[in-house]
Motif scaffolding. Structure first.
Motif, short mmCIF file in Angstrom:
data_model
loop_
_atom_site.label_atom_id
_atom_site.label_comp_id
_atom_site.label_asym_id
_atom_site.label_seq_id
_atom_site.Cartn_x
_atom_site.Cartn_y
_atom_site.Cartn_z
N LEU A 24 9.91 -9.80 13.64
CA LEU A 24 10.62 -10.47 12.34
C LEU A 24 10.97 -9.46 11.64
O LEU A 24 12.04 -9.51 10.95
N LYS A 25 10.20 -8.66 11.23
CA LYS A 25 10.67 -7.53 10.15
C LYS A 25 12.01 -6.64 10.80
O LYS A 25 12.69 -6.34 9.67
N ILE A 26 12.12 -6.27 11.98
CA ILE A 26 13.33 -5.88 12.53
C ILE A 26 14.49 -6.86 12.37
O ILE A 26 15.49 -6.21 11.84
N ILE A 27 14.45 -7.97 12.73
CA ILE A 27 15.59 -8.89 12.51
C ILE A 27 15.96 -8.89 11.02
O ILE A 27 16.95 -8.86 10.79
N SER A 36 20.75 2.56 13.59
CA SER A 36 20.08 2.94 14.82
C SER A 36 18.70 2.86 14.93
O SER A 36 18.07 2.58 14.15
N VAL A 37 17.95 3.43 15.96
CA VAL A 37 16.73 3.31 16.28
C VAL A 37 16.11 4.28 15.06
O VAL A 37 15.00 3.75 14.55
N THR A 38 16.53 5.40 15.09
CA THR A 38 15.95 6.26 14.05
C THR A 38 15.95 5.75 12.55
O THR A 38 14.82 5.90 11.78
N GLU A 39 17.17 4.91 12.15
CA GLU A 39 17.13 4.63 10.86
C GLU A 39 16.29 3.20 10.73
O GLU A 39 15.44 3.27 9.74
N LEU A 40 15.99 2.50 11.71
CA LEU A 40 15.13 1.55 11.73
C LEU A 40 13.81 1.75 11.71
O LEU A 40 12.87 1.38 10.99
N ALA A 41 13.43 2.97 12.43
CA ALA A 41 12.07 3.37 12.52
C ALA A 41 11.59 3.93 11.16
O ALA A 41 10.43 3.79 10.57
N GLU A 42 12.48 4.75 10.49
CA GLU A 42 12.35 5.19 9.18
C GLU A 42 12.03 3.97 8.15
O GLU A 42 11.21 4.03 7.21
N VAL A 46 7.72 2.83 11.37
CA VAL A 46 7.13 2.75 12.89
C VAL A 46 7.35 3.74 13.74
O VAL A 46 8.68 4.37 13.39
N LYS A 47 6.83 3.83 14.80
CA LYS A 47 7.27 4.85 15.64
C LYS A 47 8.40 4.50 16.52
O LYS A 47 8.55 3.27 16.77
N GLN A 48 9.29 5.33 16.92
CA GLN A 48 10.57 4.97 17.69
C GLN A 48 10.24 4.29 19.03
O GLN A 48 10.79 3.31 19.45
N SER A 49 9.21 4.83 19.54
CA SER A 49 8.69 4.15 20.93
C SER A 49 8.37 2.81 20.77
O SER A 49 8.73 1.83 21.60
N ALA A 50 7.58 2.48 19.98
CA ALA A 50 7.00 1.02 19.56
C ALA A 50 8.31 0.34 19.28
O ALA A 50 8.26 -0.83 19.66
N LEU A 51 9.00 0.71 18.44
CA LEU A 51 10.32 -0.03 17.97
C LEU A 51 11.24 -0.06 19.22
O LEU A 51 11.89 -1.48 19.06
N SER A 52 11.24 0.72 20.19
CA SER A 52 12.28 0.53 21.10
C SER A 52 11.87 -0.76 22.09
O SER A 52 12.57 -1.34 22.77
#
Length: 97
Positions: A24-27, A36-42, A46-52
């Motif tokens: 929900l936070k991602i949405i 990008s994944v990097t921007e979202l992770a920052e 959260v860690k990029q692997s979990a985010l992916s």
């Protein structure tokens, strides 16, 4: 209006995907702008692997879309329906009884 079994399953999968606080936070983050994944992770700390992993789930239920920009992948909400769904659910949750 009647609902087919396939539609019921798709709607159920969509609500399951939205029921996770991290997804929900991602949405919500993507409702502001594509990232990008990097921007979202920052942004979400959260860690990029979990985010992916979470992005894959959201992509599978067509809540987010992805496009390539050189070597990176840029994520966004799949369409306006996702934004409308999010804002309506937030509005409902914030209603005073």
């Amino acid at each position: 209006m009647s609902l087919s079994g396939e539609t019921i399953n798709e709607v159920t999968d969509l609500f399951k995907a939205l029921s996770d606080p991290g997804r929900l936070k991602i949405i919500y983050a993507l409702s502001d702008s594509e990232m990008s994944v990097t921007e979202l992770a920052e942004s979400l700390e959260v860690k990029q692997s979990a985010l992916s992993h979470q992005l894959k789930i959201l992509k599978n239920v067509r809540l987010v879309g992805v496009r390539r920009e050189g070597r990176k992948r840029v994520y966004s909400l799949a369409d306006d329906h996702v934004y409308n769904l999010l804002t309506q659910v937030i509005s409902h949750a914030n209603e005073k009884r």
